[in-house]
Structures are given as C-alpha cells and as structure tokens.
Scaffold this active site. Structure first.
Site, PDB file in Angstrom:
ATOM      1  N   LYS A  18       4.868  -1.124  14.375  1.00 25.77           N
ATOM      2  CA  LYS A  18       3.627  -1.676  14.911  1.00 25.77           C
ATOM      3  C   LYS A  18       3.820  -2.758  15.974  1.00 25.77           C
ATOM      4  O   LYS A  18       3.353  -2.635  17.101  1.00 25.77           O
ATOM      5  CB  LYS A  18       2.794  -2.241  13.770  1.00 25.77           C
ATOM      6  CG  LYS A  18       2.315  -1.216  12.767  1.00 25.77           C
ATOM      7  CD  LYS A  18       1.583  -1.907  11.637  1.00 25.77           C
ATOM      8  CE  LYS A  18       1.095  -0.930  10.586  1.00 25.77           C
ATOM      9  NZ  LYS A  18      -0.015  -0.084  11.054  1.00 25.77           N
TER      10      LYS A  18
ATOM     11  N   TRP B  45       3.542   0.317   0.731  1.00 32.80           N
ATOM     12  CA  TRP B  45       2.986   1.256   1.722  1.00 32.80           C
ATOM     13  C   TRP B  45       4.039   1.437   2.805  1.00 32.80           C
ATOM     14  O   TRP B  45       4.368   0.501   3.533  1.00 32.80           O
ATOM     15  CB  TRP B  45       1.692   0.733   2.343  1.00 32.80           C
ATOM     16  CG  TRP B  45       1.146   1.706   3.367  1.00 32.80           C
ATOM     17  CD1 TRP B  45       1.610   1.896   4.647  1.00 32.80           C
ATOM     18  CD2 TRP B  45       0.087   2.641   3.195  1.00 32.80           C
ATOM     19  NE1 TRP B  45       0.898   2.890   5.276  1.00 32.80           N
ATOM     20  CE2 TRP B  45      -0.046   3.372   4.407  1.00 32.80           C
ATOM     21  CE3 TRP B  45      -0.775   2.945   2.136  1.00 32.80           C
ATOM     22  CZ2 TRP B  45      -1.003   4.361   4.586  1.00 32.80           C
ATOM     23  CZ3 TRP B  45      -1.722   3.932   2.323  1.00 32.80           C
ATOM     24  CH2 TRP B  45      -1.838   4.630   3.537  1.00 32.80           C
TER      25      TRP B  45
ATOM     26  N   GLN C 102       5.172  -4.754  10.082  1.00 33.38           N
ATOM     27  CA  GLN C 102       4.164  -5.776  10.354  1.00 33.38           C
ATOM     28  C   GLN C 102       4.740  -7.182  10.442  1.00 33.38           C
ATOM     29  O   GLN C 102       4.110  -8.077  11.000  1.00 33.38           O
ATOM     30  CB  GLN C 102       3.075  -5.722   9.279  1.00 33.38           C
ATOM     31  CG  GLN C 102       2.335  -4.402   9.266  1.00 33.38           C
ATOM     32  CD  GLN C 102       1.114  -4.406   8.378  1.00 33.38           C
ATOM     33  OE1 GLN C 102       0.429  -5.410   8.242  1.00 33.38           O
ATOM     34  NE2 GLN C 102       0.808  -3.271   7.778  1.00 33.38           N
TER      35      GLN C 102
ATOM     36  N   ASP D 256      11.516  -2.631   5.717  1.00 30.97           N
ATOM     37  CA  ASP D 256      10.432  -2.140   6.559  1.00 30.97           C
ATOM     38  C   ASP D 256       9.706  -3.354   7.134  1.00 30.97           C
ATOM     39  O   ASP D 256       8.903  -3.996   6.461  1.00 30.97           O
ATOM     40  CB  ASP D 256       9.493  -1.285   5.695  1.00 30.97           C
ATOM     41  CG  ASP D 256       8.271  -0.774   6.446  1.00 30.97           C
ATOM     42  OD1 ASP D 256       8.091  -1.145   7.628  1.00 30.97           O
ATOM     43  OD2 ASP D 256       7.479  -0.022   5.846  1.00 30.97           O
TER      44      ASP D 256
ATOM     45  N   ARG E  16      -6.392  -9.255   4.786  1.00 35.70           N
ATOM     46  CA  ARG E  16      -5.171  -9.343   5.584  1.00 35.70           C
ATOM     47  C   ARG E  16      -5.555  -9.948   6.923  1.00 35.70           C
ATOM     48  O   ARG E  16      -6.247  -9.307   7.723  1.00 35.70           O
ATOM     49  CB  ARG E  16      -4.560  -7.962   5.794  1.00 35.70           C
ATOM     50  CG  ARG E  16      -3.948  -7.359   4.584  1.00 35.70           C
ATOM     51  CD  ARG E  16      -3.146  -6.123   4.939  1.00 35.70           C
ATOM     52  NE  ARG E  16      -3.974  -5.058   5.456  1.00 35.70           N
ATOM     53  CZ  ARG E  16      -3.485  -3.954   6.026  1.00 35.70           C
ATOM     54  NH1 ARG E  16      -2.180  -3.818   6.193  1.00 35.70           N
ATOM     55  NH2 ARG E  16      -4.291  -3.000   6.452  1.00 35.70           N
TER      56      ARG E  16
ATOM     57  N   GLU F  67       9.128  -4.021   1.973  1.00 40.75           N
ATOM     58  CA  GLU F  67       8.666  -4.939   3.013  1.00 40.75           C
ATOM     59  C   GLU F  67       8.987  -6.366   2.578  1.00 40.75           C
ATOM     60  O   GLU F  67       8.780  -6.713   1.413  1.00 40.75           O
ATOM     61  CB  GLU F  67       7.156  -4.829   3.196  1.00 40.75           C
ATOM     62  CG  GLU F  67       6.634  -3.485   3.624  1.00 40.75           C
ATOM     63  CD  GLU F  67       5.128  -3.441   3.536  1.00 40.75           C
ATOM     64  OE1 GLU F  67       4.454  -3.798   4.522  1.00 40.75           O
ATOM     65  OE2 GLU F  67       4.609  -3.058   2.461  1.00 40.75           O
TER      66      GLU F  67
END
Length: 434
Positions: free
Chosen positions: A270, A135, A244, A241, A404, A208
């Site tokens: 974020k 994502w 998070q 990425d 999560r 990620e």
C-alpha cells in the site's frame, strides 16, 4: 445522479462482505481531501485504502505518472527497465542486512502470496502460522493465512495453516498478577498448541508488526524477537507484512525497527505506491539463491512494471526530502494526544493505541466490562461522513468498534484538528442517541 446509483446497483459485484459502498460519488481528490459530485469536501482519515501516504494527487507523483506513461509503462515480464532496478537498489539500501533482494509486484495479497510460496520452497515445509486477527489478502495462500474475516463458505483453506492468539493488551487473555497482558505465557501456550498439531513442517510465520484490520493492535516490545526465535527453532522463516506500517507511517521507516528484529522476508505494498498498485517482496541473498536453485516461479503479468516502479522511486524521493518519518512521529503524537483528550470527554472511548499515523480508537458501551459497541461505531461513522470526515471502523467479534485512523503523512496540524473536532461532535451526538 440517480442513474449512477441505479447503474451501480445493476452492474457492480459487491465485494466488501456485509458492508456497502459509501453513499457519495467521488469526483476528484487532492491532498487530504476527497471531493464529491454534490460539492462536498471530505477529510480523508484513511489515506484512501490506507495507502495514499503522500495525500491524493501529489504533484511529484502526478508528474512521474505523466512522464513515465508517455515513455515506458509496461513490458514483457522478462524485460527490465531502469526504474525497476533503481527501486530495488534503493529499497535494499533502506533496509538492514541481509535484506537485499527485491521482487516488485502489484498488491499486498500478491506480495504475501509470493513470500509464502518462497518460504515453502526454501524450507521444504508447508505449515504457515499467523494471528487469529490477521489480514494478509484474498488470494489463496494469503487468504488461508487470514483469520479476521472471509473464511466461511469458500471450501478448504490450504492445509497446514494455524492461528495463534493476537497479543491484545486492551483485551488480554493471559494476564500477569496485576492484570496486564502476559504475552510471553500466551506465546508459549500458542506454540504448545502448534506443536501438538504440527507435522513438523513449518515454512513460516507471517504477521503484521501492527495488526490493522485486526483492530490496530501493536505487538508488545519483545514479542517479535520471541516469535522469530520460535519460528527459527522449528525451521520456519519470519515474514513481516508491512503493507500499512512500512515507509514512515509509524514514525520509523519500518515498524520492525523499533524492536531491532530483522525478518527473513518483508512484504511492502500500500504505502510503497502511495495509492498506485505497487508491492514488493524483499529477502536475503541466501534465501533468494536457494529459491532460484529450486526453480522459484512467480511470473505475473505486471511483475517489474516500469510505470509503478517509477512512482515508487518518486515516493522514496518525497519521503527522504521531506523527512516524513519525523513528520509522521510529530503528527502522530499530536493526533494521539487529541484522541486521548476525546477519551477524557467521552466514556464510550475505551482505548487509544498505535504508533505514528496509524492509530486505533476503540469504542465500548462500558469501560469496566469493555462491552463491544458495534452499533455505536457504525453510527459514529455515518455521522462523521455527514459532517465531512471519512472514517473506517473495524468491527470484529468480541471487540468494539475500532476506528483505523491513518491520515496522509503530508497532513497539516490544522487538518488533524479538523478531524478531531468532527470526531468529537460525532461521538457526542451518536452516544446520546445510542
């Protein structure tokens, strides 16, 4: 209150696929809790949208917003301000060489869009590789590199996008003789398939370090280095990425530090704004120079905005002063231990995984077969909300419900214990009625 939901149904475009809105009106938020219109207090185990690493309405962030909004909030995109240059300098100082050039934007999708655009321009290639559970955002290039959901019905994706298998240790596809994930063989096979399809025009791999929406899947040690080598062998760049995982959530300032692998480009979002719209692309001086010489264009309305840049500097201040990387490691160890103890009590808990304060808990109907437990995951989510805990469950094909769990880095041990207690009760009750 009835008018609120009537107006919401009448006027809001629904944007979360099959999922709906949380059936609560949120009036305010503070620290680790959000407060509803009917006076309920909900413990927030998702840090808002996995972003509010300092909790909600942190006093230092609030003071910065008030001060900066009263002096300098937005400028013509070609103008610079001190908060922007200060944040660029400090981000570069927090990262290893040669990452020293910074572009400040708004969202994670936008930062990934810029990174992919830069990689294509610098390499001359157009092919992009990402994980089959990835994502990276909902804008054009980011959405084309996203495979976990949202692909059907929107027409062609960007040409040259390829998915490779996600190295999921809990659900391995390539295995060693003892049944563990053989990620090296999986990666080799993946690139055999890439090479069979590629026209020899690789621009980048974007991944990620810990897939979040993909089910909180931590890449095995050694994987990132091997992936980078395969990218570089084919003339592509490695983009990480860390929307998070960046800025202390995993117990390190950046998740890639565990592996000692420096990406060609890193994107942040974020956690950088701690809940406000701030993102960054960071790369080397060499890549930036080449991009500039070839006319790199990413001129947006809110590039280099001073208000959110000032907030980013405050976020770094708090992270440094309170040593929240260490705090995240300590809180994460406590939370992971508590979740592992829940797994000992509830047979429907199949796996606990992650790093620091980004932890996944996967529910299954049967531990031996690992049969997915989608309905159970939804039921536990609903019961947690009723009991005062907001949770987020990821439900993907061939996987169970994966929670999560990403509380703020400023959480207390008592708040984590409260969350564990509620989750324990919710799993127990939902499992009985499943």
């Amino acid at each position: 209150m009835a008018d609120f939901w009537t107006d919401a149904e009448r006027h809001l475009i629904r944007y979360s696929g099959a999922g709906g809105f949380v059936p609560e009106i949120i009036e305010r938020a503070e620290g680790s809790f959000v407060h509803t219109a009917d006076g309920r207090r909900l413990l927030d185990f998702t840090s808002g949208q996995m972003s509010a690493i300092l909790g909600h309405s942190h006093p230092a962030v609030t003071a910065t917003v008030q001060r900066q909004a009263a002096t300098l909030d937005h400028l013509f995109s070609g103008m610079l301000s001190r908060p922007v240059v200060d944040l660029a300098r400090r981000l570069a100082a927090s990262l290893p060489d040669p990452l020293s050039k910074v572009l400040l934007l708004t969202t994670g999708a936008e930062s990934n869009e810029a990174a992919i655009r830069m990689a294509k321009l610098v390499t001359g290639g157009h092919e992009i590789i990402s994980f089959a559970r990835s994502w990276h955002g909902m804008t054009q290039a980011a959405a084309s590199a996203t495979y976990s959901s949202g692909r059907k019905g929107y027409g062609p994706a960007a040409p040259g996008n390829y998915a490779i298998p996600t190295p999921n240790a809990y659900r391995p596809d390539f295995t060693t003789p003892d049944g563990h994930l053989d990620w090296q063989r999986q990666l080799d096979h993946a690139f055999e398939m890439i090479d069979a399809q590629s026209v020899g025009s690789l621009a980048a791999c974007i991944v990620e370090p810990i897939l979040s929406s993909g089910g909180v899947i931590d890449l095995p040690p050694g994987y990132l280095a091997a992936l980078r080598a395969k990218c570089h062998e084919r003339g592509g760049l490695l983009i990480l990425d860390e929307a998070q995982t960046g800025l202390c959530r995993t117990g390190d300032w950046y998740a890639f530090q565990r592996d000692g692998v420096v990406p060609d480009i890193i994107t942040l979002s974020k956690t950088l704004g701690a809940g406000l719209p701030l993102a960054a692309v960071v790369t080397s001086e060499q890549i930036e120079r080449t991009a500039h010489e070839r006319g790199f264009l990413f001129f947006t309305t809110h590039v280099s905005d001073p208000l959110v840049a000032a907030v980013g500097n405050t976020v770094l201040d708090v992270l440094e002063a309170e040593r929240l990387d260490r705090r995240a490691a300590e809180l994460g160890a406590y939370l992971s231990k508590g979740l592992t103890e829940l797994a000992g009590k509830h047979a429907v808990v199949g796996d606990v995984r992650g790093r620091g304060l980004l932890i996944g808990l996967e529910l299954v109907l049967d531990r031996a077969t690992k049969q997915p437990a989608n309905e159970l995951g939804a039921a536990v989510t609903r019961r947690c909300l009723e009991l005062g805990l907001h949770m987020n469950v990821v439900q993907l094909p061939a996987m169970g419900g994966v929670f999560r769990i990403a509380p703020p880095l400023t959480s207390s041990f008592e708040e984590l214990e409260l969350g564990l207690t509620i989750l324990d009760q919710a799993i127990g009750e939902a499992a009985l009625t499943a």
